[in-house]
Design an enzyme around this catalytic site. Structure first.
Site, mmCIF file in Angstrom:
data_model
loop_
_atom_site.group_PDB
_atom_site.id
_atom_site.type_symbol
_atom_site.label_atom_id
_atom_site.label_comp_id
_atom_site.label_asym_id
_atom_site.label_seq_id
_atom_site.Cartn_x
_atom_site.Cartn_y
_atom_site.Cartn_z
ATOM 1 N N ASP A 103 -0.817 -6.688 6.241
ATOM 2 C CA ASP A 103 -0.675 -5.858 7.429
ATOM 3 C C ASP A 103 0.042 -6.641 8.526
ATOM 4 O OD1 ASP A 103 -2.092 -3.896 6.128
ATOM 5 O OD2 ASP A 103 -4.014 -4.454 7.025
HETATM 6 N N1 URA Z 1 -6.446 -6.143 3.190
HETATM 7 C C1 URA Z 1 -6.196 -5.618 4.417
HETATM 8 O O1 URA Z 1 -6.936 -4.777 4.915
HETATM 9 N N2 URA Z 1 -5.083 -6.046 5.059
HETATM 10 C C2 URA Z 1 -4.258 -6.994 4.575
HETATM 11 O O2 URA Z 1 -3.267 -7.355 5.227
HETATM 12 C C3 URA Z 1 -4.541 -7.537 3.307
HETATM 13 C C4 URA Z 1 -5.646 -7.098 2.638
#
Ligand code: URA
Length: 236
Positions: A103
């Protein structure tokens, strides 16, 4: 392999542009300017310089980026710049792409490669590559939350439960979670499913790969190709 062809394979532009770089005296091999685009070199282990910057030859690129917050893993990002903007142009030109996605606000280990077979091996759910996340939570962690993460929780898009391969409370609001799948927002959704909330997320390992000492957020390094090796399944 011809020098212009070597440059072309490493992302320095069209064949003509690569020959032009050599013609213009901008390329050095073994500390000597080479002005003949057709000069032959063994690319294995070759380190050359283009406009003063040293480049090791890699038939396929495998990189580790310390992803900072505020960057998207998409090629065509929306509200934030792409992680690809942190790489030099030749690496973008040769088509490296993130191995899975983090993310925008997640930090830590992000691999990138232009090796399609390796990308598939590292992201395929069949290979169960372990990803380790350091999670900071809004609410204090309770041991029943840990047990539920290990036993499996149901997310909104799939009736099949997803479970953590390992989970360890590392502080009142801190958790180390190992996942072998890569579902969208998986950590955040798993924590929400047990009544908590992710405040900060950092990936500390992807398979055997961890952040090398001193690699600051936004910096990247080359990794040796694990060609022919089975994908690593557990962090060191
Ligand atoms: N899980 C998430 O919620 N976000 C990420 O960036 C990676 C794994």
């Amino acid at each position: 392999m011809r020098l212009a062809q070597i440059l072309f394979s490493q992302g320095f532009g069209s064949r003509r542009q690569c020959a032009g770089l050599v013609d213009a005296g901008l390329v050095r091999v073994h500390d000597q300017v080479v002005t003949e685009p057709d000069a032959e070199f063994d690319p294995d282990g070759l380190v050359f310089e283009v406009e003063g910057r040293r480049w090791p030859y890699h038939a396929k690129a495998l990189l580790l980026l310390h992803k900072p917050a505020g960057y998207e893993c998409s090629r065509k990002p929306g509200r934030h710049p792409s992680v690809l903007s942190l790489l030099p142009a030749p690496l973008r030109q040769r088509g490296v792409q993130p191995v899975g996605r983090l993310d925008e606000d997640t930090t830590g280990v992000l691999l990138l490669t232009d090796d399609g077979a390796l990308l598939h091996r590292l992201t395929s759910p069949r290979h169960h590559v372990a990803k380790v996340y350091e999670v900071r939570t809004r609410h204090a962690l309770a041991s029943d939350q840990l047990q539920r993460l290990l036993a499996g929780v149901v997310l909104d898009d799939d009736p099949k439960p997803v479970r953590a391969a390992a989970a360890e409370i590392t502080g009142p609001h801190e958790l180390r979670l190992t996942l072998t799948e890569g579902k969208y927002h998986q950590v955040k959704r798993m924590l929400a499913a047990v009544g908590n909330r992710v405040e900060a997320l950092h990936r500390s390992a992807f398979g055997d790969w961890r952040l090398p000492d001193g690699l600051a957020p936004g910096q990247w390094c080359w990794l040796p190709q694990p060609a022919g090796q089975p994908a690593p399944t557990a962090p060191r």
